[in-house]
Design an enzyme around this catalytic site. Sequence first.
Site, short mmCIF file in Angstrom:
data_model
loop_
_atom_site.label_atom_id
_atom_site.label_comp_id
_atom_site.label_asym_id
_atom_site.label_seq_id
_atom_site.Cartn_x
_atom_site.Cartn_y
_atom_site.Cartn_z
N ASP A 97 19.09 -16.62 1.65
CA ASP A 97 19.06 -18.07 1.52
C ASP A 97 20.48 -18.58 1.36
O ASP A 97 21.44 -17.81 1.33
CB ASP A 97 18.17 -18.49 0.35
N ASP A 271 8.10 -16.51 1.52
CA ASP A 271 8.72 -15.64 0.51
C ASP A 271 8.44 -16.23 -0.86
O ASP A 271 8.25 -17.45 -1.00
CB ASP A 271 10.23 -15.54 0.70
N CYS A 309 -8.49 -1.90 -3.44
CA CYS A 309 -7.07 -1.83 -3.05
C CYS A 309 -6.66 -0.39 -2.76
O CYS A 309 -7.05 0.54 -3.47
CB CYS A 309 -6.20 -2.42 -4.16
N CYS A 311 -3.37 0.54 -2.62
CA CYS A 311 -1.97 0.76 -3.02
C CYS A 311 -1.82 2.01 -3.88
O CYS A 311 -2.80 2.55 -4.39
CB CYS A 311 -1.43 -0.47 -3.77
N CYS A 314 -3.38 1.67 -7.46
CA CYS A 314 -4.83 1.69 -7.54
C CYS A 314 -5.43 3.03 -7.12
O CYS A 314 -6.53 3.39 -7.55
CB CYS A 314 -5.41 0.56 -6.70
N HIS A 340 1.56 -2.92 -7.10
CA HIS A 340 0.24 -3.45 -6.73
C HIS A 340 0.34 -4.87 -6.18
O HIS A 340 -0.24 -5.19 -5.13
CB HIS A 340 -0.71 -3.43 -7.93
#
Length: 382
Positions: A97, A271, A309, A311, A314, A340
Amino acid sequence: MTETAPIRYELIKEEKHTGARLGILHTPHGSFETPMYMPVGTLATVKGLSPEELKAMGAGVILSNTYHLWLRPGEDIVEEAGGLHQFMNWDQGVLTDSGGFQVFSLSDTRKITEEGVKFKSHIDGSDLFLTPEKSIQIQNALGADIIMSFDECPDFNHTYDYVKQSIHRTTRWAERGLKAHQKANQQALFGIVQGAGYKDLRLQHARDMVSLDFPGYSIGGLSVGESKEEMNDVMDYLLPELPANKPRYLMGVGSPDSLIDGAIRGVDMFDCVLATRIARNGTCMTSSGRLVVKNATYARDFRPIDEHCQCYTCQNYTRAYVRHLFKADEIFGLRLASIHNVYFLLELMRQVRQAIREDNLLEFREAFFEAYGYNKPNARAF
């Protein structure tokens, strides 16, 4: 945009019933499907996650912060290291940015002039002066694939006259930034559309920015305190004004409902620091809504944070264990919650892209909102 432009947006499909679009963002460091969520690595690191973990999750572009990297470690050190990609060991897309939002957030110490902005460092209180040229110079040194034009981000409910003056100044700053840009064949400079909550000023600024022929366009000044309805209203009338053959980036927006609502209206890139920020406080996003894993109710809950999930967290750990880590002030708990949440948003965008392919994004939205709890009276996301 010239043939030497470093990025290219390829439109794959427009959904039948909405403004949603499936596309590919081609960059010098890879091509990535859109709409996409970009994890935020403010200081050249996504808090708590390694680049290898992010890549395994499917992250494509990471955002870093010009203002913060200017102060620490300094753009000269990053440039000497070979640019942000080398410095942070990330071989995919990077976006920086402009520092404009920091100008907005440091309102107590700033002084805005035509030349630039004077303000004080949040680290040591030293006097700083950031101009459009300086912002571009820093971003050229940092070496991101996509960089931002220097802008002012006025409050959503600021007075009409002030916002009118602000957008014209931001346009003049954008013109100065384009002239200062030294790496146009390596880094794509995006224009930023401001205008707060005023439709005519938003549309005017969009036309002004489009006339400058940036390779991509960002929507700034949202998710700064306005309601979700107000944000969606701005997107409804603003997005059709932006070129269909260039990427559209909604800055600083990353709650699950806003990701879906933005995609419905034609946003390609998002974002937000939300995922890792709330994770560090023990709040997790799940397919059935907000879960505060620190709460006592999870002390003997041996299920994963989200049973749907895939991930790392998890698949390997329970709510009870993650809660224990938080209560014991163990850093690993913050990491597991952060892993997560970032995975959850990346997976959400994969599902959004699939819904666009199948022309059922509105049905997906309805089902997701119902399961997450957004449709409940007085629902609280976070």
